[in-house]
Design a protein around this motif. Structure first.
Motif, PDB file in Angstrom:
ATOM      1  N   ASP A 197      57.842  27.839   4.065  1.00  0.00           N
ATOM      2  CA  ASP A 197      59.199  28.329   3.834  1.00  0.00           C
ATOM      3  C   ASP A 197      59.360  29.739   4.397  1.00  0.00           C
ATOM      4  OD1 ASP A 197      61.771  28.271   2.957  1.00  0.00           O
ATOM      5  OD2 ASP A 197      61.324  28.583   0.838  1.00  0.00           O
ATOM      6  N   LEU A 198      58.366  30.589   4.164  1.00  0.00           N
ATOM      7  CA  LEU A 198      58.400  31.961   4.673  1.00  0.00           C
ATOM      8  C   LEU A 198      58.343  31.973   6.198  1.00  0.00           C
ATOM      9  CD1 LEU A 198      58.355  35.012   4.415  1.00  0.00           C
ATOM     10  CD2 LEU A 198      55.885  34.893   3.958  1.00  0.00           C
ATOM     11  N   ASN A 256      62.928  32.227  -4.720  1.00  0.00           N
ATOM     12  CA  ASN A 256      63.110  30.813  -4.370  1.00  0.00           C
ATOM     13  C   ASN A 256      62.209  30.369  -3.225  1.00  0.00           C
ATOM     14  OD1 ASN A 256      64.521  32.491  -2.603  1.00  0.00           O
ATOM     15  ND2 ASN A 256      65.990  30.882  -2.047  1.00  0.00           N
ATOM     16  N   LEU A 257      61.380  31.264  -2.694  1.00  0.00           N
ATOM     17  CA  LEU A 257      60.445  30.868  -1.646  1.00  0.00           C
ATOM     18  C   LEU A 257      59.459  29.853  -2.208  1.00  0.00           C
ATOM     19  CD1 LEU A 257      59.516  34.187   0.233  1.00  0.00           C
ATOM     20  CD2 LEU A 257      60.686  32.206   1.188  1.00  0.00           C
ATOM     21  N   SER A 258      59.391  28.690  -1.579  1.00  0.00           N
ATOM     22  CA  SER A 258      58.544  27.629  -2.129  1.00  0.00           C
ATOM     23  C   SER A 258      57.090  27.726  -1.677  1.00  0.00           C
ATOM     24  CB  SER A 258      59.107  26.266  -1.738  1.00  0.00           C
ATOM     25  OG  SER A 258      59.164  26.134  -0.323  1.00  0.00           O
ATOM     26  N   GLU A 315      67.192  38.534   5.137  1.00  0.00           N
ATOM     27  CA  GLU A 315      67.038  37.822   3.866  1.00  0.00           C
ATOM     28  C   GLU A 315      65.685  38.102   3.225  1.00  0.00           C
ATOM     29  OE1 GLU A 315      67.863  33.652   4.312  1.00  0.00           O
ATOM     30  OE2 GLU A 315      69.330  34.012   5.901  1.00  0.00           O
ATOM     31  N   LEU A 316      64.875  38.920   3.887  1.00  0.00           N
ATOM     32  CA  LEU A 316      63.511  39.156   3.405  1.00  0.00           C
ATOM     33  C   LEU A 316      63.252  40.631   3.147  1.00  0.00           C
ATOM     34  CD1 LEU A 316      61.573  36.872   5.894  1.00  0.00           C
ATOM     35  CD2 LEU A 316      61.832  36.444   3.446  1.00  0.00           C
ATOM     36  N   GLN A 334      63.308  37.154  -3.288  1.00  0.00           N
ATOM     37  CA  GLN A 334      63.116  35.802  -2.763  1.00  0.00           C
ATOM     38  C   GLN A 334      62.264  34.934  -3.695  1.00  0.00           C
ATOM     39  OE1 GLN A 334      64.211  34.043  -0.193  1.00  0.00           O
ATOM     40  NE2 GLN A 334      65.552  35.618   0.632  1.00  0.00           N
ATOM     41  N   LYS A 391      57.426  37.939  -4.089  1.00  0.00           N
ATOM     42  CA  LYS A 391      57.893  37.548  -5.421  1.00  0.00           C
ATOM     43  C   LYS A 391      57.562  38.606  -6.463  1.00  0.00           C
ATOM     44  CE  LYS A 391      57.945  32.528  -4.835  1.00  0.00           C
ATOM     45  NZ  LYS A 391      57.445  31.238  -5.332  1.00  0.00           N
ATOM     46  N   VAL A 419      53.957  35.584   0.360  1.00  0.00           N
ATOM     47  CA  VAL A 419      54.941  35.014  -0.566  1.00  0.00           C
ATOM     48  C   VAL A 419      54.745  35.600  -1.961  1.00  0.00           C
ATOM     49  CG1 VAL A 419      55.671  32.910  -1.753  1.00  0.00           C
ATOM     50  CG2 VAL A 419      55.265  32.865   0.711  1.00  0.00           C
ATOM     51  N   LEU A 436      61.664  31.063   7.720  1.00  0.00           N
ATOM     52  CA  LEU A 436      62.632  32.160   7.651  1.00  0.00           C
ATOM     53  C   LEU A 436      62.358  33.198   8.733  1.00  0.00           C
ATOM     54  CD1 LEU A 436      63.144  32.928   3.843  1.00  0.00           C
ATOM     55  CD2 LEU A 436      64.853  32.119   5.470  1.00  0.00           C
TER      56      LEU A 436
END
Length: 242
Positions: free
Chosen positions: A31-32, A25-27, A43-44, A23, A18, A14, A35
């Protein structure tokens, strides 16, 4: 991998995503993972750190890192034209701690290219920063110096993933043939149809010059990438310009 180890890896992934500007918005790790198991690969951005971990889990063959079983090997069809349902079902079962590993389904040669690409990133031969700062011409040259990457692939990276606006994909069969069909660039009189003639419009130096002339006449620069995307759309929708 054990849940604690996997969670640690996902957390680092993650961070690397970032740091690459994608992405944001990955928390967190869950979350990853969601996805990935959803099959939302589009989306990645798969960073070289992510690919390195996958490669490290592959087998060593004759003293060299192979791509088996995760990059190449026995798998379930998961190409762009395949139904991904079975593949995702098997992948989810494996992630839950059961079932055999599944493979991305690349050939042995392509798996080797991916391994080589990861090594190029790790050695500093290539980086996202270097490509981002380079001109279109410099970036294409930089990419084509890598194993397994030619003109079509390098230009495609710039257009599809780096959002460069003025790339003309001469080597793309769809783009080249539709341009020839729509603008009558160099049709062969002995062909029975315009589409048959378009299929004979090879990727040669003279034909690239003809495409360049067409682009200049129509003022496509500095947005020639948009023309390429329009050609893709025409193919997908089976449209004809009148």
């Amino acid at each position: 991998k054990a849940p604690a180890t996997r969670n640690k890896l996902l957390k680092s992934f993650v961070q690397s995503i970032k740091e690459g500007g994608n992405q944001s918005n990955l928390s967190g790790p869950e979350d990853l993972l969601n996805l990935l198991l959803k099959g939302a690969s589009g989306e990645l951005t798969f960073t070289h750190e992510m690919m390195r971990e996958l490669i490290n889990d592959c087998e060593i063959d004759k003293g060299k890192q192979s791509g088996h079983p995760h990059l190449c090997g026995v798998t379930f069809p998961c190409g762009k034209n395949d139904n991904h349902g079975v593949f995702l079902q098997k992948a989810r079962a494996h992630a839950a701690g059961g079932g055999d590993p599944v493979s991305a389904g690349y050939s042995i040669a392509k798996a080797g290219f991916i391994i080589s690409l990861v090594e190029d990133f790790e050695s500093g031969k290539l980086s996202g920063t270097k490509i981002a700062k380079a001109s279109d011409r410099e970036a294409i040259k930089m990419l084509m110096e890598l194993k397994g990457i030619g003109d079509w692939c390098a230009c495609g990276v710039l257009m599809h993933f780096l959002s460069r606006a003025d790339i003309l994909l001469y080597g793309d069969l769809t783009v080249r043939n539709l341009l020839n069909d729509l603008y009558d660039i160099n049709h062969h009189e002995d062909s029975e149809t315009l589409l048959e003639s378009a299929a004979d419009f090879a990727d040669t130096g003279p034909n690239r010059d003809l495409i360049d002339n067409l682009a200049k006449e129509n003022g496509w620069a500095p947005y020639r990438s948009v023309v390429c995307f329009l050609m893709y759309r025409l193919q997908e929708e089976n449209l004809v310009l009148i």
